[in-house]
Motif scaffolding. Structure first.
Motif, short mmCIF file in Angstrom:
data_model
loop_
_atom_site.label_atom_id
_atom_site.label_comp_id
_atom_site.label_asym_id
_atom_site.label_seq_id
_atom_site.Cartn_x
_atom_site.Cartn_y
_atom_site.Cartn_z
N ASN A 1 0.84 -1.19 0.00
CA ASN A 1 0.00 0.00 0.00
C ASN A 1 0.88 1.24 0.00
N GLN B 1 -7.76 6.02 10.04
CA GLN B 1 -7.00 5.25 9.05
C GLN B 1 -6.87 3.79 9.47
N GLY C 1 -9.84 3.04 7.26
CA GLY C 1 -9.11 3.44 6.08
C GLY C 1 -9.53 4.82 5.58
N ASP C 2 -9.54 4.99 4.26
CA ASP C 2 -9.87 6.28 3.67
C ASP C 2 -10.54 6.05 2.32
N VAL D 1 -8.51 2.91 0.40
CA VAL D 1 -7.82 1.94 1.24
C VAL D 1 -8.74 1.56 2.39
N GLN D 2 -8.56 0.35 2.90
CA GLN D 2 -9.42 -0.17 3.94
C GLN D 2 -8.70 -0.18 5.29
N GLY D 3 -9.49 -0.35 6.33
CA GLY D 3 -8.95 -0.44 7.67
C GLY D 3 -9.22 -1.80 8.29
N TYR E 1 0.38 -1.91 11.21
CA TYR E 1 0.10 -0.58 10.65
C TYR E 1 1.41 0.18 10.45
N SER F 1 -1.37 2.09 5.47
CA SER F 1 -2.67 1.43 5.58
C SER F 1 -2.47 0.09 6.28
#
Length: 313
Positions: A94, A139, A143-144, A149-151, A271, A298
């Motif tokens: 990422n 984040q 994510g965003d 992007v995922q969390g 992370y 991410s």
């Protein structure tokens, strides 16, 4: 009559105070909670010069010998065809995104704020640190959307199941069964290798577990009971770590509440983060300016198969 002004002098934090007014000098910051440092381990080898954080996953392939390719690798003393091992390495990663904020004040504001005991530079730094923590919190968990992007709570590729019923309408045994189910799902997906050690749930469900009494003596809540009465404890030898996370409220499909089972270990999920850094203070006329910057990565699900989601709890 005493009059009270409703605004500070510029941004210096100086107020008009009446003779019979007792102003509490305590600085009361905004009420903000963040838990990301508790629920995920950091990957600390990244630097401000890096543009991506990546990792690899290795798979092996080995065939048995003789007529049974799925069997053991038996060979005879005069074997000439001996099976080997194949290795496949896949890379994933990422981007590391640059984060920055600028703090500024005039020397007049700085002197005025220092005189009244509320230094404007340190207060603005408190605000910057709070924004940094809030952005990291979001984040890590969700994510965003802008960066796609995922969390930790919405990773693609993690199996999602639905609860039989909400916990508010379930008995204590049904709640325990739903928790064992999400732990068992992750265990099965990981080829019965890893049972999750951590369980994240929304605040309302956390309060519910804390309020249900399961002991006839009235001295044990369901939350305490579950920590040592699930497959996680009996398989891992440590109590299941159940924690509340605000981001799980309506995080499931259709706005339902979600539960996340995972193992808080950098071997499985982590992370990447580049800590805040700053440039030297710049002087422009009466202004003093300083820029702080860092990089947010991410969530890296090294082993997605060790996570499991359940919606509708």
């Amino acid at each position: 009559m005493i009059t009270f002004d409703q605004a500070t002098v510029d941004s210096s934090g100086a107020f008009l105070i009446g003779e019979l007014e007792r102003l509490d000098p305590q600085v009361n910051l905004p009420l903000v909670g963040y838990t990301w440092t508790r629920d995920v381990k950091l990957r600390e080898d990244v630097s401000i010069a890096d543009e991506m954080s990546s990792w690899t996953n290795t798979t092996f392939a080995a065939a048995g010998s003789g007529a049974n390719p799925n069997g053991k690798n038996w060979i005879s003393q005069d074997s000439t065809a001996i099976a080997g091992v194949n290795v496949d390495i896949n890379k994933d990663g990422n981007p590391l995104n640059l984060w920055g904020m600028e703090l500024g004040w005039t020397v007049v504001e700085l002197a005025a704020a220092a005189q009244v005991g509320r230094p404007i530079d340190s207060q603005k730094m408190d605000g910057l640190q709070l924004k940094w923590q809030m952005d990291n919190d979001e984040q890590v968990y969700v994510g965003d959307k802008t960066l796609n992007v995922q969390g930790l709570t919405n990773l693609l590729g993690v199996p999602v199941n639905n609860a039989a019923k909400t916990w508010a309408t379930s008995t204590a045994d049904e709640i325990r069964a739903s928790i064992n189910k999400v732990l068992s799902d992750a265990w099965a997906t990981s080829a019965y290798t890893v049972v999750p050690t951590d369980l994240l749930i929304p605040p309302e469900q956390f309060s519910l577990l804390s309020s249900i009494i399961v002991s006839s003596a009235g001295n044990q809540s369901l939350l305490t009971y579950l920590s040592t009465n699930t497959i996680a404890y009996h398989q891992n030898g440590v109590p299941l770590n159940i924690r509340a996370v605000k981001w799980l409220k309506e995080a499931g499909i259709g706005g339902t509440d979600r539960m996340v089972a995972y193992t808080n270990d950098r071997k499985y999920v982590r992370y990447p983060l580049v800590p805040l850094q700053s440039v030297p203070i710049q002087y422009r006329g009466l202004y003093q300016l300083v820029t702080y910057y860092g990089k947010l990565g991410s969530i890296e699900p090294i082993y997605r198969e060790t996570l499991s989601y359940v919606d509708g709890i």
